[in-house]
Motif scaffolding. Structure first.
Motif, PDB file in Angstrom:
ATOM      1  N   PRO A   1      46.334  46.515  41.233  1.00  0.00           N
ATOM      2  CA  PRO A   1      46.426  47.198  42.526  1.00  0.00           C
ATOM      3  C   PRO A   1      45.400  46.688  43.530  1.00  0.00           C
ATOM      4  CG  PRO A   1      45.278  48.583  40.966  1.00  0.00           C
ATOM      5  CD  PRO A   1      45.723  47.361  40.209  1.00  0.00           C
ATOM      6  N   ASN A   2      45.771  46.809  44.795  1.00  0.00           N
ATOM      7  CA  ASN A   2      44.949  46.389  45.926  1.00  0.00           C
ATOM      8  C   ASN A   2      45.003  47.522  46.959  1.00  0.00           C
ATOM      9  OD1 ASN A   2      43.556  44.520  47.661  1.00  0.00           O
ATOM     10  ND2 ASN A   2      45.497  44.148  48.683  1.00  0.00           N
ATOM     11  N   PHE A   3      43.852  47.939  47.473  1.00  0.00           N
ATOM     12  CA  PHE A   3      43.757  49.075  48.383  1.00  0.00           C
ATOM     13  C   PHE A   3      43.230  48.613  49.736  1.00  0.00           C
ATOM     14  CE2 PHE A   3      42.855  50.198  44.030  1.00  0.00           C
ATOM     15  CZ  PHE A   3      43.758  51.212  43.774  1.00  0.00           C
ATOM     16  N   LYS A   4      43.956  48.890  50.801  1.00  0.00           N
ATOM     17  CA  LYS A   4      43.535  48.519  52.167  1.00  0.00           C
ATOM     18  C   LYS A   4      42.484  49.511  52.633  1.00  0.00           C
ATOM     19  CE  LYS A   4      44.306  46.212  56.077  1.00  0.00           C
ATOM     20  NZ  LYS A   4      43.401  45.110  56.236  1.00  0.00           N
ATOM     21  N   LEU A   5      41.365  49.003  53.102  1.00  0.00           N
ATOM     22  CA  LEU A   5      40.256  49.841  53.567  1.00  0.00           C
ATOM     23  C   LEU A   5      40.085  49.687  55.076  1.00  0.00           C
ATOM     24  CD1 LEU A   5      37.753  49.019  50.696  1.00  0.00           C
ATOM     25  CD2 LEU A   5      39.322  50.962  50.856  1.00  0.00           C
ATOM     26  N   GLY A   6      41.045  50.185  55.826  1.00  0.00           N
ATOM     27  CA  GLY A   6      40.992  50.089  57.287  1.00  0.00           C
ATOM     28  C   GLY A   6      40.970  48.644  57.739  1.00  0.00           C
ATOM     29  N   ASN A   7      40.161  48.365  58.755  1.00  0.00           N
ATOM     30  CA  ASN A   7      40.049  47.003  59.292  1.00  0.00           C
ATOM     31  C   ASN A   7      38.995  46.172  58.579  1.00  0.00           C
ATOM     32  OD1 ASN A   7      42.037  47.486  61.200  1.00  0.00           O
ATOM     33  ND2 ASN A   7      40.569  48.333  62.665  1.00  0.00           N
ATOM     34  N   VAL A   8      38.333  46.763  57.600  1.00  0.00           N
ATOM     35  CA  VAL A   8      37.230  46.092  56.911  1.00  0.00           C
ATOM     36  C   VAL A   8      37.723  45.072  55.895  1.00  0.00           C
ATOM     37  CG1 VAL A   8      35.208  46.449  55.449  1.00  0.00           C
ATOM     38  CG2 VAL A   8      35.805  48.134  57.193  1.00  0.00           C
ATOM     39  N   GLY A   9      38.793  45.409  55.185  1.00  0.00           N
ATOM     40  CA  GLY A   9      39.294  44.519  54.142  1.00  0.00           C
ATOM     41  C   GLY A   9      40.008  45.303  53.074  1.00  0.00           C
ATOM     42  N   ASN A  10      40.011  44.765  51.869  1.00  0.00           N
ATOM     43  CA  ASN A  10      40.723  45.367  50.749  1.00  0.00           C
ATOM     44  C   ASN A  10      39.802  45.428  49.535  1.00  0.00           C
ATOM     45  OD1 ASN A  10      42.576  44.435  52.666  1.00  0.00           O
ATOM     46  ND2 ASN A  10      44.137  44.069  51.140  1.00  0.00           N
ATOM     47  N   ALA A  11      40.015  46.437  48.688  1.00  0.00           N
ATOM     48  CA  ALA A  11      39.356  46.527  47.387  1.00  0.00           C
ATOM     49  C   ALA A  11      40.433  46.337  46.327  1.00  0.00           C
ATOM     50  CB  ALA A  11      38.678  47.878  47.221  1.00  0.00           C
ATOM     51  N   PHE A  12      40.092  45.723  45.205  1.00  0.00           N
ATOM     52  CA  PHE A  12      41.091  45.446  44.176  1.00  0.00           C
ATOM     53  C   PHE A  12      40.527  45.613  42.781  1.00  0.00           C
ATOM     54  CE2 PHE A  12      39.054  41.370  44.925  1.00  0.00           C
ATOM     55  CZ  PHE A  12      38.823  40.911  43.639  1.00  0.00           C
ATOM     56  N   VAL A  13      41.446  45.790  41.826  1.00  0.00           N
ATOM     57  CA  VAL A  13      41.150  45.808  40.399  1.00  0.00           C
ATOM     58  C   VAL A  13      42.257  44.988  39.746  1.00  0.00           C
ATOM     59  CG1 VAL A  13      40.867  47.231  38.340  1.00  0.00           C
ATOM     60  CG2 VAL A  13      40.170  48.135  40.582  1.00  0.00           C
ATOM     61  N   PHE A  14      41.916  43.811  39.222  1.00  0.00           N
ATOM     62  CA  PHE A  14      42.920  42.900  38.667  1.00  0.00           C
ATOM     63  C   PHE A  14      42.620  42.587  37.202  1.00  0.00           C
ATOM     64  CE2 PHE A  14      43.533  40.520  42.978  1.00  0.00           C
ATOM     65  CZ  PHE A  14      44.284  41.576  43.463  1.00  0.00           C
ATOM     66  N   LEU A  15      43.657  42.576  36.389  1.00  0.00           N
ATOM     67  CA  LEU A  15      43.593  41.963  35.071  1.00  0.00           C
ATOM     68  C   LEU A  15      43.932  40.490  35.251  1.00  0.00           C
ATOM     69  CD1 LEU A  15      45.451  44.573  32.854  1.00  0.00           C
ATOM     70  CD2 LEU A  15      43.021  43.973  32.753  1.00  0.00           C
ATOM     71  N   PHE A  16      43.273  39.598  34.509  1.00  0.00           N
ATOM     72  CA  PHE A  16      43.552  38.168  34.629  1.00  0.00           C
ATOM     73  C   PHE A  16      43.476  37.515  33.262  1.00  0.00           C
ATOM     74  CE2 PHE A  16      38.991  38.319  34.717  1.00  0.00           C
ATOM     75  CZ  PHE A  16      38.596  37.165  34.064  1.00  0.00           C
ATOM     76  N   THR A  17      44.144  36.372  33.142  1.00  0.00           N
ATOM     77  CA  THR A  17      44.079  35.601  31.904  1.00  0.00           C
ATOM     78  C   THR A  17      44.490  34.154  32.167  1.00  0.00           C
ATOM     79  OG1 THR A  17      44.791  35.437  29.589  1.00  0.00           O
ATOM     80  CG2 THR A  17      46.449  36.164  31.193  1.00  0.00           C
ATOM     81  N   PRO A  18      43.911  33.212  31.434  1.00  0.00           N
ATOM     82  CA  PRO A  18      44.475  31.858  31.429  1.00  0.00           C
ATOM     83  C   PRO A  18      45.849  31.920  30.766  1.00  0.00           C
ATOM     84  CG  PRO A  18      42.289  31.892  30.414  1.00  0.00           C
ATOM     85  CD  PRO A  18      42.706  33.309  30.628  1.00  0.00           C
ATOM     86  N   VAL A  19      46.777  31.112  31.216  1.00  0.00           N
ATOM     87  CA  VAL A  19      48.131  31.135  30.680  1.00  0.00           C
ATOM     88  C   VAL A  19      48.216  30.444  29.322  1.00  0.00           C
ATOM     89  CG1 VAL A  19      50.498  30.344  31.092  1.00  0.00           C
ATOM     90  CG2 VAL A  19      49.175  31.352  32.941  1.00  0.00           C
ATOM     91  N   ASP A  20      47.438  29.369  29.138  1.00  0.00           N
ATOM     92  CA  ASP A  20      47.535  28.601  27.900  1.00  0.00           C
ATOM     93  C   ASP A  20      46.860  29.275  26.712  1.00  0.00           C
ATOM     94  OD1 ASP A  20      44.981  28.262  28.913  1.00  0.00           O
ATOM     95  OD2 ASP A  20      44.827  26.174  28.286  1.00  0.00           O
ATOM     96  N   ASN A  21      45.960  30.233  26.976  1.00  0.00           N
ATOM     97  CA  ASN A  21      45.237  30.916  25.906  1.00  0.00           C
ATOM     98  C   ASN A  21      44.986  32.349  26.383  1.00  0.00           C
ATOM     99  OD1 ASN A  21      43.676  31.601  23.709  1.00  0.00           O
ATOM    100  ND2 ASN A  21      41.839  30.610  24.497  1.00  0.00           N
ATOM    101  N   ILE A  22      45.875  33.259  26.058  1.00  0.00           N
ATOM    102  CA  ILE A  22      45.783  34.623  26.583  1.00  0.00           C
ATOM    103  C   ILE A  22      44.451  35.240  26.157  1.00  0.00           C
ATOM    104  CG2 ILE A  22      46.850  36.913  26.614  1.00  0.00           C
ATOM    105  CD1 ILE A  22      48.515  34.649  27.946  1.00  0.00           C
ATOM    106  N   ASP A  23      43.622  35.551  27.154  1.00  0.00           N
ATOM    107  CA  ASP A  23      42.300  36.135  26.940  1.00  0.00           C
ATOM    108  C   ASP A  23      42.002  36.989  28.165  1.00  0.00           C
ATOM    109  OD1 ASP A  23      39.803  36.774  26.005  1.00  0.00           O
ATOM    110  OD2 ASP A  23      38.896  34.864  26.588  1.00  0.00           O
ATOM    111  N   TRP A  24      42.419  38.240  28.137  1.00  0.00           N
ATOM    112  CA  TRP A  24      42.359  39.117  29.309  1.00  0.00           C
ATOM    113  C   TRP A  24      40.938  39.414  29.740  1.00  0.00           C
ATOM    114  CZ3 TRP A  24      46.538  39.799  32.073  1.00  0.00           C
ATOM    115  CH2 TRP A  24      47.782  39.640  31.458  1.00  0.00           C
ATOM    116  N   GLY A  25      40.771  39.515  31.037  1.00  0.00           N
ATOM    117  CA  GLY A  25      39.529  39.933  31.650  1.00  0.00           C
ATOM    118  C   GLY A  25      39.845  40.858  32.817  1.00  0.00           C
TER     119      GLY A  25
END
Length: 155
Positions: free
Chosen positions: A115-139
């Motif tokens: 998810p990504n949250f719009k914070l007015g005209n200042v910008g956005n805050a986010f919380v992302f899960l990520f991983t390399p595709v060749d070696n699944i290792d979530w962060g």
């Protein structure tokens, strides 16, 4: 490269099939994003990082944002796909993001989502899960996007 093209084709299909909303049908945007974030792996390690990205994107019907960009420090190209399911007419707009990144020097493909949250005209805050595709290792990445953008075209 086929995976990136397939994801881009899916994102474009998604953009063109979303229902039109009142207001702008298309907005083309370019600029720079300052991206401070904290990156956690699930072994308890964390890193504080700030990146700068150059980007060209398009917002369709105030619902779907698609962009391509470049991150100089990481020598990476990326595709950022975003669907705003809580619209800009609400106090805190919320989107869901699916982004792909190719790190050229490391020959590594990363996917991230969350998810990504719009914070007015200042910008956005986010919380992302990520991983390399060749070696699944979530962060987990928690941070902000601070846009320094210019609207090139809108209709």
């Amino acid at each position: 490269m086929r995976k990136q093209l397939l994801l881009l084709a899916f994102a474009l299909f998604w953009a063109f099939t979303t229902n039109a909303q009142e207001g702008e049908r298309l907005k083309v945007i370019t600029g720079v994003r300052v991206n401070p974030f904290v990156m956690y792996d699930f072994d308890g390690n964390k890193k504080e990082i700030t990146r700068i990205h150059a980007e060209l994107g398009a917002m369709f019907n105030n619902k779907t944002y698609l962009s391509v960009g470049y991150t100089p420090f990481a020598n990476a190209i990326y595709n950022f796909n975003e669907y705003w399911f809580v619209g800009f007419d609400k106090k805190i707009p919320v989107s869901w993001v699916l982004a792909e990144e190719y790190m050229i020097d490391e020959n590594k493909f990363i996917v991230q989502t969350g998810p990504n949250f719009k914070l007015g005209n200042v910008g956005n805050a986010f919380v992302f899960l990520f991983t390399p595709v060749d070696n699944i290792d979530w962060g987990l990445k928690v941070g902000a996007f601070i846009p320094l953008n210019v609207v090139l075209h809108k209709e």
